[in-house]
Design an enzyme around this catalytic site. Structure first.
Site, PDB file in Angstrom:
ATOM      1  N   PRO A   2      27.824 -21.328  64.977  1.00  0.00           N
ATOM      2  CA  PRO A   2      29.192 -20.971  64.995  1.00  0.00           C
ATOM      3  C   PRO A   2      30.438 -20.702  65.727  1.00  0.00           C
ATOM      4  O   PRO A   2      30.664 -20.121  64.928  1.00  0.00           O
ATOM      5  CB  PRO A   2      29.148 -23.232  64.839  1.00  0.00           C
ATOM      6  CG  PRO A   2      28.110 -23.088  64.329  1.00  0.00           C
ATOM      7  CD  PRO A   2      27.323 -22.108  63.853  1.00  0.00           C
ATOM      8  N   GLU A   3      31.186 -20.494  65.881  1.00  0.00           N
ATOM      9  CA  GLU A   3      31.939 -19.708  66.634  1.00  0.00           C
ATOM     10  C   GLU A   3      33.204 -20.418  66.422  1.00  0.00           C
ATOM     11  O   GLU A   3      33.689 -21.860  66.481  1.00  0.00           O
ATOM     12  CB  GLU A   3      32.151 -18.491  66.986  1.00  0.00           C
ATOM     13  CG  GLU A   3      30.784 -17.544  67.369  1.00  0.00           C
ATOM     14  CD  GLU A   3      30.264 -16.752  68.187  1.00  0.00           C
ATOM     15  OE1 GLU A   3      31.541 -16.242  68.624  1.00  0.00           O
ATOM     16  OE2 GLU A   3      29.688 -16.061  68.681  1.00  0.00           O
ATOM     17  N   LYS A  58      35.781 -19.374  61.987  1.00  0.00           N
ATOM     18  CA  LYS A  58      34.724 -20.205  61.517  1.00  0.00           C
ATOM     19  C   LYS A  58      34.370 -20.835  60.888  1.00  0.00           C
ATOM     20  O   LYS A  58      33.432 -21.841  60.407  1.00  0.00           O
ATOM     21  CB  LYS A  58      33.452 -19.506  61.425  1.00  0.00           C
ATOM     22  CG  LYS A  58      33.504 -18.461  63.228  1.00  0.00           C
ATOM     23  CD  LYS A  58      32.404 -17.596  62.367  1.00  0.00           C
ATOM     24  CE  LYS A  58      32.362 -15.853  63.341  1.00  0.00           C
ATOM     25  NZ  LYS A  58      31.777 -14.725  63.228  1.00  0.00           N
ATOM     26  N   ARG A 256      23.310  -6.366  65.605  1.00  0.00           N
ATOM     27  CA  ARG A 256      23.545  -8.032  66.429  1.00  0.00           C
ATOM     28  C   ARG A 256      23.038  -7.853  68.324  1.00  0.00           C
ATOM     29  O   ARG A 256      23.044  -6.540  68.783  1.00  0.00           O
ATOM     30  CB  ARG A 256      24.592  -8.477  67.314  1.00  0.00           C
ATOM     31  CG  ARG A 256      25.742  -8.447  65.116  1.00  0.00           C
ATOM     32  CD  ARG A 256      24.896  -9.666  64.857  1.00  0.00           C
ATOM     33  NE  ARG A 256      25.522  -9.684  63.362  1.00  0.00           N
ATOM     34  CZ  ARG A 256      26.142 -10.809  63.217  1.00  0.00           C
ATOM     35  NH1 ARG A 256      27.675 -11.470  64.658  1.00  0.00           N
ATOM     36  NH2 ARG A 256      27.180 -10.791  62.371  1.00  0.00           N
TER      37      ARG A 256
END
Length: 266
Positions: A2-3, A58, A256
């Site tokens: 979650p950002e 976050k 990533r």
């Protein structure tokens, strides 16, 4: 993970659901998800009202009436669900806070945590986080000053929490697609127009994601707010770019998974 948009959505909805309500029960199924002994955590949290909720990057911060704070970071794989016992998802719950017959389930906290801290400890914990990108003080001039002396790629800079708060792997891809910039482009290669485009894309993508409730699943049954944001490129390898039709490419940058359009990002 979650950002910023997901945590802002959680904050907005939880303010409606649990603000000024008393915590009537505490269940800790994974002691590593908290930072103090279970009995101490329970004594400090039980029968406390949540008076204020904040978001920083976050993180969510629950301010309790006794002056203590709960600092939540969901990290990779964490999510929240609010409901009655019969609504509980069939997933392992690491921490549960009850508000009468309703419960806030913290799920997937294998790397995440819910720490009991003083306000001073929260401030110290978050002191190295960069500016909030949607704060009115985060102007184009402020952004230019931040980027001026930095090196490295745009992707890694956007994900660096000490540079800008709240942007992670997903939304860095979305922002760079919207700005028509390649994720591996070097910061010191940007001209004035590209810096301006990047700044306005940060604003646009994050605001749009918040407006549509981010990408996470529902917070509670009947939740028609959470999870409405549809990605432009992230996770869409092989799909046609919605701007030019070229298939989206996936590569690995700084370990990533990174998605972009090789035709209209330069």
């Amino acid at each position: 993970m979650p950002e910023l948009p997901e945590m802002e959505t959680y904050k907005t909805l939880l303010e409606q659901l649990i603000l000024d309500k008393t915590i009537t029960g505490v269940v800790i199924n994974r002691e590593k998800s908290i930072n103090v002994p279970v009995d101490h955590f329970t004594r400090q949290v039980l029968d406390q009202k949540i008076e204020i909720m904040d978001r920083r990057a976050k993180h969510l911060i629950f301010h309790l009436q006794n002056g203590s704070c709960l600092l939540l970071h969901l990290m990779l794989g964490g999510w929240l669900f609010y409901g009655k016992k019969e609504d509980q998802p069939d997933r392992t719950v690491q921490v549960q806070l009850s508000f009468g017959v309703h419960n806030l389930y913290c799920i997937g906290l294998r790397l995440g945590y819910l720490h009991l801290l003083t306000p001073e400890m929260v401030k110290q914990k978050l002191q190295n986080i960069g500016p909030e990108p949607l704060n009115p003080s985060f102007s184009l001039d402020a952004f230019e000053a931040i980027m001026k002396n930095r090196r490295g790629s745009l992707k890694t800079a956007l994900m660096n929490q000490e540079v800008i708060a709240g942007i992670g792997n997903r939304y860095s891809d979305e922002i760079l697609w919207h700005a028509q910039l390649l994720p591996e482009k070097k910061i010191n290669e940007l001209d004035q127009d590209q810096i301006s485009r990047l700044y306005h894309s940060i604003q646009f993508i994050l605001q749009q994601a918040i407006e549509h409730g981010g990408y996470m699943g529902e917070l509670f049954k009947g939740d028609n707010k959470t999870g409405g944001y549809k990605m432009y490129v992230h996770g869409l390898e092989g799909n046609p770019c919605s701007r030019c039709g070229t298939p989206i490419i996936k590569v690995e940058i700084a370990s990533r998974k990174t998605y972009f359009c090789s035709n209209c990002q330069h």
